[in-house]
Design a protein around this motif. Structure first.
Motif, PDB file in Angstrom:
ATOM      1  N   PHE A 158       0.837  -1.193   0.000  1.00 60.58           N
ATOM      2  CA  PHE A 158       0.000   0.000   0.000  1.00 60.58           C
ATOM      3  C   PHE A 158       0.876   1.249   0.000  1.00 60.58           C
ATOM      4  CE2 PHE A 158      -3.432  -2.582   2.287  1.00 60.58           C
ATOM      5  CZ  PHE A 158      -4.205  -2.715   1.140  1.00 60.58           C
ATOM      6  N   ASN A 159       0.628   2.154  -0.924  1.00 58.68           N
ATOM      7  CA  ASN A 159       1.318   3.452  -1.038  1.00 58.68           C
ATOM      8  C   ASN A 159       2.812   3.329  -1.303  1.00 58.68           C
ATOM      9  OD1 ASN A 159      -1.130   4.583  -0.576  1.00 58.68           O
ATOM     10  ND2 ASN A 159      -0.696   5.241   1.509  1.00 58.68           N
ATOM     11  N   THR A 160       3.177   2.481  -2.219  1.00 59.40           N
ATOM     12  CA  THR A 160       4.591   2.387  -2.595  1.00 59.40           C
ATOM     13  C   THR A 160       4.714   2.493  -4.110  1.00 59.40           C
ATOM     14  OG1 THR A 160       4.593  -0.011  -2.871  1.00 59.40           O
ATOM     15  CG2 THR A 160       5.043   0.836  -0.645  1.00 59.40           C
ATOM     16  N   GLU A 161       5.919   2.479  -4.577  1.00 49.68           N
ATOM     17  CA  GLU A 161       6.195   2.565  -6.012  1.00 49.68           C
ATOM     18  C   GLU A 161       5.802   1.295  -6.768  1.00 49.68           C
ATOM     19  OE1 GLU A 161       7.081   5.289  -7.730  1.00 49.68           O
ATOM     20  OE2 GLU A 161       6.763   6.243  -5.786  1.00 49.68           O
ATOM     21  N   ALA A 162       5.377   0.263  -6.066  1.00 44.88           N
ATOM     22  CA  ALA A 162       4.986  -0.977  -6.728  1.00 44.88           C
ATOM     23  C   ALA A 162       3.827  -0.756  -7.696  1.00 44.88           C
ATOM     24  CB  ALA A 162       4.602  -2.034  -5.693  1.00 44.88           C
ATOM     25  N   ALA A 163       3.042   0.290  -7.491  1.00 49.17           N
ATOM     26  CA  ALA A 163       1.872   0.533  -8.337  1.00 49.17           C
ATOM     27  C   ALA A 163       2.257   0.647  -9.808  1.00 49.17           C
ATOM     28  CB  ALA A 163       1.147   1.800  -7.879  1.00 49.17           C
ATOM     29  N   ARG A 164       3.241   1.453 -10.117  1.00 53.27           N
ATOM     30  CA  ARG A 164       3.646   1.627 -11.523  1.00 53.27           C
ATOM     31  C   ARG A 164       4.274   0.357 -12.079  1.00 53.27           C
ATOM     32  NH1 ARG A 164       3.001   7.257 -12.098  1.00 53.27           N
ATOM     33  NH2 ARG A 164       3.562   8.331 -10.221  1.00 53.27           N
ATOM     34  N   ALA A 165       5.049  -0.321 -11.268  1.00 51.67           N
ATOM     35  CA  ALA A 165       5.672  -1.567 -11.716  1.00 51.67           C
ATOM     36  C   ALA A 165       4.625  -2.636 -12.010  1.00 51.67           C
ATOM     37  CB  ALA A 165       6.663  -2.073 -10.664  1.00 51.67           C
ATOM     38  N   ASP A 166       3.478  -2.555 -11.348  1.00 49.85           N
ATOM     39  CA  ASP A 166       2.417  -3.535 -11.553  1.00 49.85           C
ATOM     40  C   ASP A 166       1.391  -3.087 -12.587  1.00 49.85           C
ATOM     41  OD1 ASP A 166       3.466  -5.344  -9.750  1.00 49.85           O
ATOM     42  OD2 ASP A 166       2.347  -4.547  -8.052  1.00 49.85           O
ATOM     43  N   GLY A 167       1.661  -1.968 -13.284  1.00 46.08           N
ATOM     44  CA  GLY A 167       0.795  -1.540 -14.369  1.00 46.08           C
ATOM     45  C   GLY A 167      -0.335  -0.600 -13.983  1.00 46.08           C
ATOM     46  N   PHE A 168      -0.355  -0.108 -12.750  1.00 43.63           N
ATOM     47  CA  PHE A 168      -1.369   0.850 -12.321  1.00 43.63           C
ATOM     48  C   PHE A 168      -0.850   2.265 -12.551  1.00 43.63           C
ATOM     49  CE2 PHE A 168      -2.347  -2.960  -9.936  1.00 43.63           C
ATOM     50  CZ  PHE A 168      -3.723  -3.050 -10.075  1.00 43.63           C
ATOM     51  N   SER A 169      -1.751   3.202 -12.791  1.00 44.73           N
ATOM     52  CA  SER A 169      -1.327   4.580 -13.032  1.00 44.73           C
ATOM     53  C   SER A 169      -0.735   5.214 -11.778  1.00 44.73           C
ATOM     54  CB  SER A 169      -2.486   5.420 -13.558  1.00 44.73           C
ATOM     55  OG  SER A 169      -3.546   5.455 -12.623  1.00 44.73           O
ATOM     56  N   ASP A 170      -1.272   4.842 -10.616  1.00 43.06           N
ATOM     57  CA  ASP A 170      -0.731   5.344  -9.359  1.00 43.06           C
ATOM     58  C   ASP A 170      -1.152   4.407  -8.223  1.00 43.06           C
ATOM     59  OD1 ASP A 170      -3.375   6.025  -8.589  1.00 43.06           O
ATOM     60  OD2 ASP A 170      -3.138   8.058  -9.330  1.00 43.06           O
ATOM     61  N   SER A 171      -0.673   4.692  -7.007  1.00 40.51           N
ATOM     62  CA  SER A 171      -0.954   3.802  -5.882  1.00 40.51           C
ATOM     63  C   SER A 171      -2.443   3.790  -5.528  1.00 40.51           C
ATOM     64  CB  SER A 171      -0.108   4.170  -4.662  1.00 40.51           C
ATOM     65  OG  SER A 171      -0.420   5.460  -4.199  1.00 40.51           O
ATOM     66  N   LYS A 172      -3.163   4.887  -5.792  1.00 32.44           N
ATOM     67  CA  LYS A 172      -4.599   4.908  -5.491  1.00 32.44           C
ATOM     68  C   LYS A 172      -5.351   3.873  -6.319  1.00 32.44           C
ATOM     69  CE  LYS A 172      -4.799   9.691  -4.019  1.00 32.44           C
ATOM     70  NZ  LYS A 172      -5.242  11.042  -4.320  1.00 32.44           N
ATOM     71  N   ASP A 173      -4.987   3.725  -7.590  1.00 30.90           N
ATOM     72  CA  ASP A 173      -5.635   2.712  -8.438  1.00 30.90           C
ATOM     73  C   ASP A 173      -5.344   1.307  -7.924  1.00 30.90           C
ATOM     74  OD1 ASP A 173      -6.796   4.539 -10.137  1.00 30.90           O
ATOM     75  OD2 ASP A 173      -5.187   4.424 -11.630  1.00 30.90           O
ATOM     76  N   ARG A 174      -4.103   1.075  -7.528  1.00 32.61           N
ATOM     77  CA  ARG A 174      -3.715  -0.241  -6.997  1.00 32.61           C
ATOM     78  C   ARG A 174      -4.470  -0.536  -5.699  1.00 32.61           C
ATOM     79  NH1 ARG A 174       0.241  -3.315  -4.208  1.00 32.61           N
ATOM     80  NH2 ARG A 174       1.285  -4.785  -5.573  1.00 32.61           N
TER      81      ARG A 174
END
Length: 162
Positions: free
Chosen positions: A11-27
């Motif tokens: 939650f709230n890390t840079e993993a969001a972009r690496a996983d294909g989400f536009s930002d952590s909120k989407d993830r």
């Protein structure tokens, strides 16, 4: 009451972009939607490390148990938040299908005949007896014990008997 497992929420890390989400909120939104669809209030959810900011757990159903990863806060800090029913560095859980060894990193599992549930790790840990329950591999939410049994053993669960 069902039992579920998930790891690597980040939650709230840079993993969001690496996983294909536009930002952590989407993830976070995707994880929370999947969680609400799968977990009831009286279910148990074992989180196998790498939570990130645990504030997002507050609105999610289920009794949460944390098996810490190296990046997670110390156990006493996790327990002090009131978000977890238990916190450990590893856990063993007896189920009707046998024992489960719960770890964040599969390299720490050691020799065991039990099924090992774990989060992501360096290298390829696809091998008999090891099941990765990382959010990105589990449809972005907790996976049930029934699904774990199906994946690991190819067994069908008789829901009428359960």
């Amino acid at each position: 009451m069902a039992i579920h497992f998930v790891a690597d929420l980040h939650f709230n890390t840079e993993a969001a972009r690496a996983d294909g989400f536009s930002d952590s909120k989407d993830r976070i939104r995707r994880i929370c939607e999947a969680w609400h669809a799968r977990v009831a209030e009286d279910d148990a959810v074992w989180i196998l490390g790498n939570v990130g900011n645990p504030v997002h757990l507050g609105g999610l159903p289920g009794r949460k148990h944390l098996v810490r990863a190296v990046a997670d806060p110390q156990a006493w800090n996790c327990l002090a938040t009131g978000r977890y029913a238990s916190v450990a560095d590893m856990a063993w859980l007896e189920t009707p299908h046998g024992g489960l060894h719960l770890v964040s990193d599969p390299a720490t599992a050691g020799e065991t005949e039990d099924l090992v549930l774990h989060g992501l790790a360096a290298g390829d840990w696809r091998r008999p007896g090891f099941v990765c329950v990382a959010a990105r591999h589990a449809g972005w939410g907790p996976v049930s014990l029934d699904e774990i049994v199906r994946q690991a053993f190819g067994l069908q669960i008789d829901r009428a008997a359960a």
